[in-house]
Design an enzyme around this catalytic site. Structure first.
Site, PDB file in Angstrom:
ATOM      1  N   TYR A  10       0.823  -1.214   0.000  1.00  0.00           N
ATOM      2  CA  TYR A  10       0.000   0.000   0.000  1.00  0.00           C
ATOM      3  C   TYR A  10       0.857   1.264   0.000  1.00  0.00           C
ATOM      4  O   TYR A  10       0.719   2.120  -0.884  1.00  0.00           O
ATOM      5  CB  TYR A  10      -0.941  -0.010   1.213  1.00  0.00           C
ATOM      6  CG  TYR A  10      -1.876   1.164   1.206  1.00  0.00           C
ATOM      7  CD1 TYR A  10      -3.029   1.138   0.437  1.00  0.00           C
ATOM      8  CD2 TYR A  10      -1.586   2.298   1.937  1.00  0.00           C
ATOM      9  CE1 TYR A  10      -3.870   2.226   0.397  1.00  0.00           C
ATOM     10  CE2 TYR A  10      -2.418   3.386   1.905  1.00  0.00           C
ATOM     11  CZ  TYR A  10      -3.565   3.349   1.136  1.00  0.00           C
ATOM     12  OH  TYR A  10      -4.387   4.437   1.095  1.00  0.00           O
ATOM     13  N   GLU A 158      -6.051   5.521   3.474  1.00  0.00           N
ATOM     14  CA  GLU A 158      -6.583   4.706   2.387  1.00  0.00           C
ATOM     15  C   GLU A 158      -7.816   5.390   1.809  1.00  0.00           C
ATOM     16  O   GLU A 158      -8.691   5.836   2.534  1.00  0.00           O
ATOM     17  CB  GLU A 158      -6.934   3.305   2.884  1.00  0.00           C
ATOM     18  CG  GLU A 158      -5.715   2.510   3.314  1.00  0.00           C
ATOM     19  CD  GLU A 158      -6.040   1.048   3.572  1.00  0.00           C
ATOM     20  OE1 GLU A 158      -6.939   0.521   2.897  1.00  0.00           O
ATOM     21  OE2 GLU A 158      -5.396   0.452   4.456  1.00  0.00           O
ATOM     22  N   ASN A 220     -17.489   7.385  19.762  1.00  0.00           N
ATOM     23  CA  ASN A 220     -18.348   6.193  19.873  1.00  0.00           C
ATOM     24  C   ASN A 220     -18.900   6.029  21.291  1.00  0.00           C
ATOM     25  O   ASN A 220     -20.047   5.606  21.476  1.00  0.00           O
ATOM     26  CB  ASN A 220     -17.573   4.949  19.455  1.00  0.00           C
ATOM     27  CG  ASN A 220     -17.347   4.886  17.950  1.00  0.00           C
ATOM     28  OD1 ASN A 220     -18.055   5.543  17.187  1.00  0.00           O
ATOM     29  ND2 ASN A 220     -16.370   4.124  17.525  1.00  0.00           N
ATOM     30  N   CYS A 263     -14.003  22.198  36.941  1.00  0.00           N
ATOM     31  CA  CYS A 263     -14.867  21.628  35.899  1.00  0.00           C
ATOM     32  C   CYS A 263     -14.470  20.220  35.477  1.00  0.00           C
ATOM     33  O   CYS A 263     -15.276  19.297  35.564  1.00  0.00           O
ATOM     34  CB  CYS A 263     -14.884  22.547  34.679  1.00  0.00           C
ATOM     35  SG  CYS A 263     -15.598  24.176  34.975  1.00  0.00           S
TER      36      CYS A 263
END
Length: 432
Positions: A10, A158, A220, A263
């Site tokens: 690649y 890619e 996610n 915080c």
């Protein structure tokens, strides 16, 4: 330039085609006769948009050919780029056997056929790998001045690899000591390329990929939690990305002080608790506070290794230009040092104990009720005649420190105030 590219997978195939497009004469080398044949027939050995057309054009123009014979490629070129694979072993470490084999082949050819040559590693390798490979196989060639070795990490995605090569968002090349390259070689990398030492160039590749993995995992985790709580996490992340001052910026990406304040610790705890309430595991977010605690412990270890029992802390608040002591890592550090019998002094001109109110005052009354006895009005009073100086904030000028630190002091720079190196003390960077 005349360039050989070892490995037509690649990275190698894209690199070879793009170098040819830039006007270089390129010879590709691979042990796979199938890949070599494909390139010589103007076909791409991998699937990547635009690459078949690029390789076909490069071959027709006489700028790119491929061979399985190392000697043929080495005899025809002055620069070698090593782009062979570095797969994971079962244990999770890197397998450098392919890189090592190519290094041995290049070194063997140059010993039998002496000439000036530049070896450029492009294979992804952990810090220290380039130095180890050179030491094992080519130190004599480097010492004699016939071989120059560089490390040139790739940042190709890619699906957009050709664009990333021709219009890079980051260009880094490593020399042995980080010294400058000759102007002719800089033309190969581009004038804007940062020149660093080998380990830094090796590490930046891993830092980038770990950061990308962290961002994906973070998004996610927010997505899983949002879904369970009936919140559109796509909307949340779109809003998060609108903030380019803090969220999508370099603002928080500076190694140094552990995070603190009113915080971040509180909100991370609350988010973790919220995840547990909804039965959603958040491994990344759940480990932010433990990682922060480990970071503080590493600073404590740095102090302990000096062997000195007197410590001065410059800057107690959790960040500059504030008197907020809530969950400040320096308050935590001070508590630990006092508990272990260190002689401690503190300088922070922002602190006025009489003006502390509310939760800020309660925090210090609970954790350090004796703070007033530790505070010094001048940097010299805090630093004293000897000991460790923990520069957590730039709350004293360089001129003030020049007048009070000496060779009997160890100065630990927590936040990248590199000018402190000029002081007549032993300098120790926290993360550098």
């Amino acid at each position: 330039m005349r360039i050989s590219v070892f490995g037509l997978g690649y990275v190698g195939a894209v690199t070879a085609g793009c170098l040819a497009k830039q006007g270089h004469e390129v010879v590709g080398i691979d042990i796979s006769e199938q890949k070599v044949q494909a390139v010589n027939e103007g076909q791409s050995p991998i699937l990547e948009p635009g690459l078949p057309e690029l390789l076909k054009w490069a071959g027709s123009e006489g700028r790119l050919r491929a061979t399985v014979r190392v000697e043929e490629a080495m005899a025809a070129t002055d620069v070698s780029l090593v782009c062979v694979g570095t797969p994971s072993t079962i244990a999770g470490t890197l397998d450098l056997s392919f890189v090592r084999q190519v290094t041995d082949q290049i070194a063997g050819f140059l010993r039998a056929n002496p000439k000036r040559h530049t070896l450029i590693y492009r294979s992804t390798m952990l810090p220290g790998s380039t130095a180890r490979l050179v030491s094992e196989a080519a130190e004599d060639l480097v010492t004699d001045g016939g071989l120059e070795v560089l490390y040139y990490p790739e940042f190709l995605r890619e699906g957009s690899a050709i664009e990333d090569f021709l219009e890079p968002s980051l260009q880094v090349v490593g020399t042995r000591e980080g010294g400058p390259l000759q102007s002719e070689m800089m033309k190969l990398f581009g004038r804007e390329t940062a020149v660093v030492d080998w380990p830094t160039a090796e590490m930046v590749k891993y830092a980038c990929n770990a950061f990308h993995a962290t961002k994906v995992t973070f998004a996610n985790e927010i997505g899983r939690l949002g879904k369970q709580a009936g919140i559109d996490a796509l909307a949340v992340m779109r809003l998060l990305c609108q903030d380019r001052r803090l969220n999508l910026s370099a603002y928080y990406l500076k190694p140094g002080n552990p995070f603190g304040g009113s915080c971040l610790p509180k909100d991370v705890r609350a988010l973790n608790h919220f995840g547990r309430q909804h039965n959603i595991p958040l491994p990344l977010i759940d480990n932010l506070l433990p990682s922060n605690e480990h970071h503080l412990r590493s600073l404590l270890g740095l102090i302990e290794r000096t062997g000195q029992r007197r410590v001065a802390i410059l800057g107690l608040a959790f960040k500059p230009h504030t008197d907020d002591l809530r969950e400040s890592s320096m308050v935590e550090l001070a508590q630990i040092l006092l508990g272990r019998g260190y002689e401690l002094s503190i300088y922070d001109p922002q602190l006025n104990l009489a003006s502390l109110v509310g939760s800020n005052k309660r925090a210090i009354d609970t954790k350090m009720p004796h703070l007033a006895s530790l505070l010094c009005g001048k940097p010299a009073d805090a630093v004293g005649e000897e000991g460790v100086v923990v520069a957590a904030q730039r709350c004293a000028s360089l001129e003030e420190l020049k007048g009070c630190v000496s060779g009997r002091h160890t100065l630990i720079d927590v936040n990248g105030w590199v000018e402190l190196r000029s002081l007549p003390s032993r300098y120790e960077g926290f993360c550098w």
